[in-house]
Design an enzyme around this catalytic site. Structure first.
Site, short mmCIF file in Angstrom:
data_model
loop_
_atom_site.label_atom_id
_atom_site.label_comp_id
_atom_site.label_asym_id
_atom_site.label_seq_id
_atom_site.Cartn_x
_atom_site.Cartn_y
_atom_site.Cartn_z
CB CYS A 109 -0.94 0.02 1.19
SG CYS A 109 -1.88 -1.50 1.37
CG HIS B 131 -3.15 3.34 2.44
ND1 HIS B 131 -3.83 3.00 1.27
CD2 HIS B 131 -3.06 2.20 3.17
CE1 HIS B 131 -4.12 1.72 1.32
NE2 HIS B 131 -3.67 1.21 2.45
CG ASN C 83 -6.69 -0.94 1.78
OD1 ASN C 83 -6.04 -0.51 0.82
ND2 ASN C 83 -6.12 -1.44 2.87
O1 UT7 Z 1 -3.46 -1.42 3.74
C1 UT7 Z 1 -3.15 -2.04 4.95
C2 UT7 Z 1 -4.15 -3.14 5.19
N1 UT7 Z 1 -4.56 -3.41 6.50
C3 UT7 Z 1 -5.14 -2.57 7.38
O2 UT7 Z 1 -5.18 -1.40 7.24
C4 UT7 Z 1 -5.76 -3.21 8.57
C5 UT7 Z 1 -5.56 -2.49 9.86
N2 UT7 Z 1 -6.49 -3.02 10.84
C6 UT7 Z 1 -7.78 -2.67 10.85
O3 UT7 Z 1 -8.21 -1.87 10.05
C7 UT7 Z 1 -8.66 -3.26 11.93
O4 UT7 Z 1 -7.87 -3.98 12.83
C8 UT7 Z 1 -9.77 -4.19 11.36
C9 UT7 Z 1 -10.79 -3.37 10.60
C10 UT7 Z 1 -9.17 -5.23 10.44
C11 UT7 Z 1 -10.48 -4.88 12.49
O5 UT7 Z 1 -11.02 -3.94 13.39
P1 UT7 Z 1 -10.81 -4.11 14.97
O6 UT7 Z 1 -11.51 -3.01 15.61
O7 UT7 Z 1 -9.31 -4.23 15.20
O8 UT7 Z 1 -11.56 -5.45 15.25
P2 UT7 Z 1 -11.01 -6.79 15.88
O9 UT7 Z 1 -10.09 -7.48 14.93
O10 UT7 Z 1 -10.50 -6.48 17.24
O11 UT7 Z 1 -12.32 -7.62 15.98
C12 UT7 Z 1 -13.41 -7.24 16.81
C13 UT7 Z 1 -14.55 -8.23 16.64
C14 UT7 Z 1 -14.09 -9.68 16.68
O12 UT7 Z 1 -15.09 -10.43 17.35
P3 UT7 Z 1 -14.88 -10.88 18.89
O13 UT7 Z 1 -13.63 -11.70 18.88
O14 UT7 Z 1 -14.74 -9.58 19.65
O15 UT7 Z 1 -16.12 -11.64 19.16
C15 UT7 Z 1 -14.05 -10.08 15.23
O16 UT7 Z 1 -14.25 -11.46 15.04
O17 UT7 Z 1 -15.14 -8.05 15.35
C16 UT7 Z 1 -15.22 -9.30 14.68
N3 UT7 Z 1 -15.12 -9.08 13.24
C17 UT7 Z 1 -16.20 -8.87 12.46
N4 UT7 Z 1 -17.49 -8.79 12.74
C18 UT7 Z 1 -18.34 -8.53 11.71
C19 UT7 Z 1 -14.02 -9.05 12.47
N5 UT7 Z 1 -14.36 -8.82 11.19
C20 UT7 Z 1 -15.71 -8.69 11.17
C21 UT7 Z 1 -16.62 -8.44 10.14
N6 UT7 Z 1 -17.92 -8.36 10.45
N7 UT7 Z 1 -16.25 -8.24 8.86
#
Ligand code: UT7
Length: 312
Positions: free
Chosen positions: A112, A237, A267
């Site tokens: 990215c 980004h 993204n």
């Molecule tokens: O270009 C670079 C590419 N990468 C990035 O920029 C990614 C950087 N990271 C992020 O943007 C965030 O970490 C995410 C958007 C990927 C995730 O957000 P988060 O606030 O860090 O969520 P999390 O991973 O802590 O997950 C929270 C909850 C989890 O459930 P439990 O374990 O709390 O029950 C996940 O399983 O949200 C759940 N979850 C979802 N729920 C509904 C994860 N993905 C989803 C989804 N829909 N798509």
């Protein structure tokens, strides 16, 4: 003498996939995606629409906007992690298709941060008088490497392309400063796995991105001899609205001074900063002599930023 951007272009596929469409194939929901990422919909390329096709479309728009012919290009740099194939490079493919017969051509792999890596590389060749016109493309067909069963990643990404022509610009304008960086120790947090799909530790990438985006943005502002009060516009980004907001807060900019296109495209990795630039210019959000900060981060881990005084 400074190198700067004298023409730009973008291409996004026609097909829109909304968060509601995502709900039909994954255990997810519009509310979660919107509030955690800022994404509402993304563009998905057709099976037959390759990375090189999108790159070509954006590149042709960029040379038109710069008012140059393809034969005048001395170097083509294509930032992508989703080339049609390992070789020939996407850069070589579009060199042929554009008829840019005087151009050297290579792809850049910096995920990215690739568009920033491309701009900074182009700047060196222009300022050393090696090439007069350089085409920089950021392009991804991430839909072909997304694990469509993984809700943690599938909802985040989209396809698209952006392109810029880098050349000499008038005194005081152009790319004023830059920062590029890499930390291979963090490579494990975001990678293409053996199944050839994206694996990501979202939380680790999130932490890294929040810190790095703010730091790099500040560094290029200072390197250019400015302070944060001088910044007119920030193009981060487009990975996650919460990461983007952290960078904006670091520069203490009001909301309207940050580019936001993530809701429309998701993204798009190497394409995202350039796509934002095109949309913002079209919407009149950027004027000549504005001080812009472009900043990105990505798999590798990599990061990069530039401060630009806009205009030819
Ligand atoms: O270009 C670079 C590419 N990468 C990035 O920029 C990614 C950087 N990271 C992020 O943007 C965030 O970490 C995410 C958007 C990927 C995730 O957000 P988060 O606030 O860090 O969520 P999390 O991973 O802590 O997950 C929270 C909850 C989890 O459930 P439990 O374990 O709390 O029950 C996940 O399983 O949200 C759940 N979850 C979802 N729920 C509904 C994860 N993905 C989803 C989804 N829909 N798509």
């Amino acid at each position: 003498m400074n190198a700067g951007i004298i023409g730009i272009g973008k291409y996004v596929p026609e097909k829109i996939m909304t968060n509601v469409d995502m709900e039909k194939i994954l255990d997810t929901n519009d509310e979660w995606i919107r509030t955690r990422t800022g994404i509402e919909e993304r563009r998905i390329a057709e099976k037959t629409e390759e990375t090189s096709d999108m790159a070509y479309n954006a590149a042709m728009e960029a040379i038109k906007s710069a008012g140059i012919e393809a034969e005048q290009i001395g170097l083509i740099l294509v930032a992508t992690v989703t080339p049609d194939r390992a070789f020939p490079s996407v850069a070589c493919q579009i060199q042929e298709r554009m008829g840019a017969k005087n151009a050297a051509a290579m792809d850049i792999s910096a995920a990215c941060a690739g568009f920033i890596y491309g701009l900074v590389t182009a700047k060196q060749f222009v300022e050393s008088n090696s090439y007069e016109y350089i085409l920089v493309v950021g392009v991804e067909k991430l839909s072909k490497v997304v694990d469509w069963n993984d809700r943690n990643t599938a909802v985040l990404f989209g396809d698209g392309a952006s392109a810029a022509i880098v050349s000499k610009v008038s005194e005081g304008r152009g790319i004023l400063s830059f920062e590029l960086g890499a930390d291979g120790t963090g490579g494990k947090h975001l990678l293409l796995n053996d199944e050839k799909t994206i694996s990501m530790n979202g939380r680790e990438v999130f932490k890294f991105a929040v810190r790095q985006m703010g730091e790099s943005a500040m560094n290029v502002v200072e390197k250019a001899g400015y302070s944060k009060e001088d910044v007119d516009y920030l193009i981060p980004h487009q990975a996650n609205i919460r990461i983007m907001e952290a960078a904006r807060e670091r520069l203490e900019l009001p909301e309207e001074k940050m580019s936001k296109t993530i809701h429309k495209y998701g993204n798009t990795s190497a394409a995202s900063i350039g796509i934002s630039l095109v949309d913002d210019l079209q919407e009149g959000k950027i004027k000549d002599d504005d001080i812009l900060v472009l900043v990105g981060f990505g798999g590798g881990l990599t990061w990069g930023a530039v401060a630009i005084r806009w205009g030819k």
